[in-house]
Structures are given as structure tokens and as C-alpha cells.
Design a protein around this motif. Sequence first.
Motif, PDB file in Angstrom:
ATOM      1  N   LEU A  74      12.007 -17.527 -12.943  1.00 35.58           N
ATOM      2  CA  LEU A  74      11.812 -16.077 -12.910  1.00 35.58           C
ATOM      3  C   LEU A  74      12.784 -15.398 -11.952  1.00 35.58           C
ATOM      4  N   SER A  75      13.112 -16.064 -10.860  1.00 34.26           N
ATOM      5  CA  SER A  75      14.066 -15.523  -9.890  1.00 34.26           C
ATOM      6  C   SER A  75      15.429 -15.328 -10.551  1.00 34.26           C
ATOM      7  N   ASN A  76      16.030 -14.174 -10.317  1.00 30.62           N
ATOM      8  CA  ASN A  76      17.319 -13.843 -10.926  1.00 30.62           C
ATOM      9  C   ASN A  76      18.407 -13.957  -9.865  1.00 30.62           C
ATOM     10  N   PHE A  77      19.266 -15.002 -10.003  1.00 30.83           N
ATOM     11  CA  PHE A  77      20.276 -15.273  -8.982  1.00 30.83           C
ATOM     12  C   PHE A  77      21.355 -14.192  -8.913  1.00 30.83           C
ATOM     13  N   ARG A  78      21.350 -13.286  -9.872  1.00 23.76           N
ATOM     14  CA  ARG A  78      22.271 -12.132  -9.741  1.00 23.76           C
ATOM     15  C   ARG A  78      21.864 -11.261  -8.564  1.00 23.76           C
ATOM     16  N   TYR A  79      20.570 -11.261  -8.267  1.00 20.57           N
ATOM     17  CA  TYR A  79      20.031 -10.330  -7.262  1.00 20.57           C
ATOM     18  C   TYR A  79      19.293 -11.023  -6.130  1.00 20.57           C
ATOM     19  N   GLU A  80      18.934 -12.292  -6.317  1.00 24.73           N
ATOM     20  CA  GLU A  80      18.120 -13.001  -5.324  1.00 24.73           C
ATOM     21  C   GLU A  80      18.795 -14.312  -4.940  1.00 24.73           C
ATOM     22  N   LYS A  81      18.617 -14.704  -3.672  1.00 18.67           N
ATOM     23  CA  LYS A  81      19.173 -15.965  -3.201  1.00 18.67           C
ATOM     24  C   LYS A  81      18.222 -17.108  -3.572  1.00 18.67           C
ATOM     25  N   PRO A  82      18.736 -18.179  -4.214  1.00 17.98           N
ATOM     26  CA  PRO A  82      17.859 -19.302  -4.561  1.00 17.98           C
ATOM     27  C   PRO A  82      17.357 -20.041  -3.318  1.00 17.98           C
ATOM     28  N   TRP A  83      16.203 -20.717  -3.468  1.00 22.60           N
ATOM     29  CA  TRP A  83      15.605 -21.400  -2.312  1.00 22.60           C
ATOM     30  C   TRP A  83      16.335 -22.681  -1.937  1.00 22.60           C
ATOM     31  N   ARG A  84      17.168 -23.179  -2.834  1.00 28.42           N
ATOM     32  CA  ARG A  84      18.017 -24.345  -2.547  1.00 28.42           C
ATOM     33  C   ARG A  84      19.309 -24.162  -3.335  1.00 28.42           C
ATOM     34  N   PRO A  85      20.375 -24.908  -2.995  1.00 29.66           N
ATOM     35  CA  PRO A  85      21.605 -24.779  -3.797  1.00 29.66           C
ATOM     36  C   PRO A  85      21.301 -25.029  -5.269  1.00 29.66           C
ATOM     37  N   PRO A  86      21.748 -24.167  -6.170  1.00 32.04           N
ATOM     38  CA  PRO A  86      21.417 -24.324  -7.591  1.00 32.04           C
ATOM     39  C   PRO A  86      21.906 -25.653  -8.157  1.00 32.04           C
ATOM     40  N   SER A  87      21.156 -26.162  -9.126  1.00 37.08           N
ATOM     41  CA  SER A  87      21.537 -27.400  -9.811  1.00 37.08           C
ATOM     42  C   SER A  87      22.846 -27.196 -10.560  1.00 37.08           C
ATOM     43  N   LEU A  88      23.757 -28.172 -10.428  1.00 39.75           N
ATOM     44  CA  LEU A  88      25.037 -28.089 -11.126  1.00 39.75           C
ATOM     45  C   LEU A  88      24.886 -28.317 -12.619  1.00 39.75           C
ATOM     46  N   LEU A  89      23.728 -28.835 -13.037  1.00 42.22           N
ATOM     47  CA  LEU A  89      23.502 -29.072 -14.456  1.00 42.22           C
ATOM     48  C   LEU A  89      22.579 -28.025 -15.055  1.00 42.22           C
ATOM     49  N   LEU A  90      21.395 -27.854 -14.436  1.00 43.72           N
ATOM     50  CA  LEU A  90      20.368 -26.996 -15.017  1.00 43.72           C
ATOM     51  C   LEU A  90      20.657 -25.522 -14.803  1.00 43.72           C
ATOM     52  N   GLU A  91      21.268 -25.201 -13.654  1.00 45.73           N
ATOM     53  CA  GLU A  91      21.435 -23.791 -13.263  1.00 45.73           C
ATOM     54  C   GLU A  91      22.907 -23.406 -13.164  1.00 45.73           C
ATOM     55  N   ALA A  92      23.695 -23.927 -14.086  1.00 44.18           N
ATOM     56  CA  ALA A  92      25.126 -23.600 -14.131  1.00 44.18           C
ATOM     57  C   ALA A  92      25.579 -23.566 -15.585  1.00 44.18           C
ATOM     58  N   ASP A  93      26.561 -22.762 -15.868  1.00 45.61           N
ATOM     59  CA  ASP A  93      27.161 -22.670 -17.202  1.00 45.61           C
ATOM     60  C   ASP A  93      28.606 -23.155 -17.124  1.00 45.61           C
ATOM     61  N   PRO A  94      29.230 -23.421 -18.280  1.00 50.36           N
ATOM     62  CA  PRO A  94      30.654 -23.764 -18.265  1.00 50.36           C
ATOM     63  C   PRO A  94      31.469 -22.635 -17.631  1.00 50.36           C
ATOM     64  N   PRO A  95      32.553 -22.966 -16.923  1.00 45.67           N
ATOM     65  CA  PRO A  95      33.099 -24.322 -16.757  1.00 45.67           C
ATOM     66  C   PRO A  95      32.470 -25.115 -15.613  1.00 45.67           C
ATOM     67  N   ARG A  96      31.687 -24.448 -14.753  1.00 40.07           N
ATOM     68  CA  ARG A  96      31.117 -25.122 -13.575  1.00 40.07           C
ATOM     69  C   ARG A  96      30.203 -26.284 -13.974  1.00 40.07           C
ATOM     70  N   HIS A  97      29.586 -26.172 -15.133  1.00 39.80           N
ATOM     71  CA  HIS A  97      28.628 -27.149 -15.617  1.00 39.80           C
ATOM     72  C   HIS A  97      29.298 -28.389 -16.211  1.00 39.80           C
ATOM     73  N   ASP A  98      30.571 -28.261 -16.644  1.00 43.26           N
ATOM     74  CA  ASP A  98      31.163 -29.267 -17.524  1.00 43.26           C
ATOM     75  C   ASP A  98      31.366 -30.626 -16.874  1.00 43.26           C
ATOM     76  N   ALA A  99      32.039 -30.666 -15.725  1.00 48.86           N
ATOM     77  CA  ALA A  99      32.355 -31.960 -15.102  1.00 48.86           C
ATOM     78  C   ALA A  99      31.091 -32.702 -14.655  1.00 48.86           C
TER      79      ALA A  99
END
Length: 401
Positions: A74-99
Motif C-alpha cells: 500500500l505504501s507508495n515509494f513515490r511519496y513515502e520512504k520504505p521501511w527497508r531498502p526495496p527488494s531488487l527483485l520484487l520492488e524494482a522494474d527493468p533495467p534495475r530488476h534485470d541483472a
Amino acid sequence: MTSTAAPAHLPTTAADPFAHEALEDPLPLHRELREAGPVVHLERYDVFALARYAEVRAALVDWQDFSSGAGVGLSNFRYEKPWRPPSLLLEADPPRHDAPRRVLSKVLGPRALHRLRERWAADAEALVDEVLDRGEFDAVPHLTEAFPLRVFPDAVGIPQEGRENLLPYGNHAFNAFGPDNDLTRAGAPRVAELSAWVAAQCARDVLAPEGFGADIWAQADRGEITPEQAPLVVRSLLTAGVDTTVHGLSAVLYALATHPAEWERLRAQPALARVAFDEAVRWESPVQTFFRTATRDVAVGGTVIPDGRKILMFLAAANRDPRRWADPDRFDLTRDPSGHVGFGFGIHQCVGQHVARLEAGSLLTALTRRVARIELAGPTTRHHNNTLRAWGSIPVRLVPA
């Protein structure tokens, strides 16, 4: 963040999918949402809900318009700081997600699973022997939690000490995808402690020299990912690789205990173990919901979802949509459950699903060899989580073959 009023034609509901009543039995709400229309406005949280199979699957595949990068909660990272560093897989899109995705797909690939198959089969046989000696027991702590906690941390390569932290950490991580309610607040006091413990397990010098963790660091040495990304990729395994499998195993065990004809079918055809697990994932949907965020004004079913707004995808409702499934409320091993969205779909589909299937196959195969009947031995209880469909207790009686 300012919200925009929902379009006048859009079906709206005051229902709270994160209320305890809905978490205890979500099926009535799922039916209501599916029948209301392809898009429904959840006024309590001012988000757009998708509950039909076609719309959910389309949103899962369309990462360009339905972004994971602003958070799958529900938290929107455009406007809110996540409680931990976002997941590189679940909470990222290409190209950051790809490698990171490419690395984890390789680490969890067929060669690694082939290496584990015999060991996990032996571990499953040993665990089934242990529980058969108990007669009646609670399947959740003694079987469906015990098996993943026995085999998966070994496969990752984390030390024995502290493994009891994995379930409460995962439980809080999945609660945190929902609103700031009593479930999220209950886990808050231990967040710093559990997060620090998990982060410590992801360091190269803590991990065993062989295992998924070491393989991820080896990929960093080859330049496939950076040394900064490696511990976050290991953390993804520890965050999402235990609770989800536990609840998937609980789902299939409960299904087989309450559908004796399907248990007989499985005993007669142990090769159906994978079908049984996937059908249970469709039928129970251990991961009930995930959010996305619109990257532009997106048209869905005659409704325009504005740029930046949150979309709640009801994976569980899609998995019982009669528009896609015949007799969807039935647990049926003659069904082909492929195409269910219990593991997601598209580029963000669960990268560890084959690991979960191997765990389930190992345990189910051991049970079919040794157990004539699985019977409920008392009232079951649910464990409430904002994202997961979970069991707290499944008392069973195993009748030896």
C-alpha cells in the motif's frame, strides 16, 4: 499526496480486505469484487482493485504501466520512504530488476535443484518417520514449518543459530505490504532486531562456502551484479522463500486431509505431486494480494486509473474466477492448474517457485509412501497476515500405510 476522486461510474466498496473478518474468510469479498466489475474502487484506502483473472493477469504482465518499483504494498515509494531498502527483485522494474533476476534464475536453476533432489527426499522421509511416531500432532509446526526450516536455510547456506527468526521476519515483511493496522504494529517492536539479523546472514563471510548464497556472491565476483547488490539478492531469498512455502505446504496438506478421494488419487499416482501443490496454490493462494502503481493514465475495463495511483491485485480472487476456471471452488487433481497467478506472472513471477515445488514434491512423495490416510484431528485455526493466506494450526492424524 493528493488523491483524485474515483470516476462516477466506477463500482465502489467500503469493505476492508485487511480486516480480520476478511482475512479469516476472504471468499465472500472476492466474489463481491469479481461481480462488481473489472475495476472496483476501495474507498477505505482510495485504491483501485482488480479481482477478475483476465485483468489481474494482464496487470501482472504489463510492468511498464503497472510498476513494482513504487512498492508492491500500500505504501507508495513515490511519496513515502520504505521501511527497508526495496527488494531488487520484487520492488524494482527493468533495467534495475534485470541483472538480479538473471542471477537468481541461474542460481536457482535446474542444476542446483537436481543437486538437492536426493538430499531433500531423504530429509522428507526422515521427517515423515518422526511425525508418524507422534500419532496425532499439529501439522503446522511439526510438518509444514519444520520441513522448509530444515532444508531451505541449509540450501542458502546460513548458520543454524537464529533460524527461528526467519518466520517472524517474513511474517512482518508480508504484513508491511498492507496498511498500518494491528498486524503491522504487532511486528514493529522486533523490526530492527530481525532486520539486522537477516542482513547479517547475507554477508559473504557468514554464508557457507557452498549454497545459494555463495553462488550469488560468486556471480558478483564475475561482474553479473555488484558487491552492493549481492547481499540484497540473498535477502530476497530469506524474505520470500520460507513463509510462502510454509503456507503453500499447509494449503496442500489441508486440501488432501479434507478431500480423501484426491489423497487416494495422489497415492495411486505420486507423479501428481506437482499438480497437487499447484492446485493447492490456486485453490488457497498463499499470496493473496499484491499492489502495483500506475505509471501513466491506464485504461482498464472502461475505467482510467490515473498516473501514480495504487492498484490492488487480488491474486486469490483471480485464481477462483469462474470466467477462467470450471468449478473453481473445488480442489481437483484432474484439473490443469497451470496458468494460476499464485506465483505471479510475467517478469516478476516468483523466481523461487521451482524450489517450492521441489520442497512440496519431496514431502508429498514421502507422505504417499508411508501414509494411508490424512485426517483432521481437531479444529483448525488461521494465522492472519495482511498479504498471506496462512494456517496457524492444523491438527492431524496420520494413519500409516
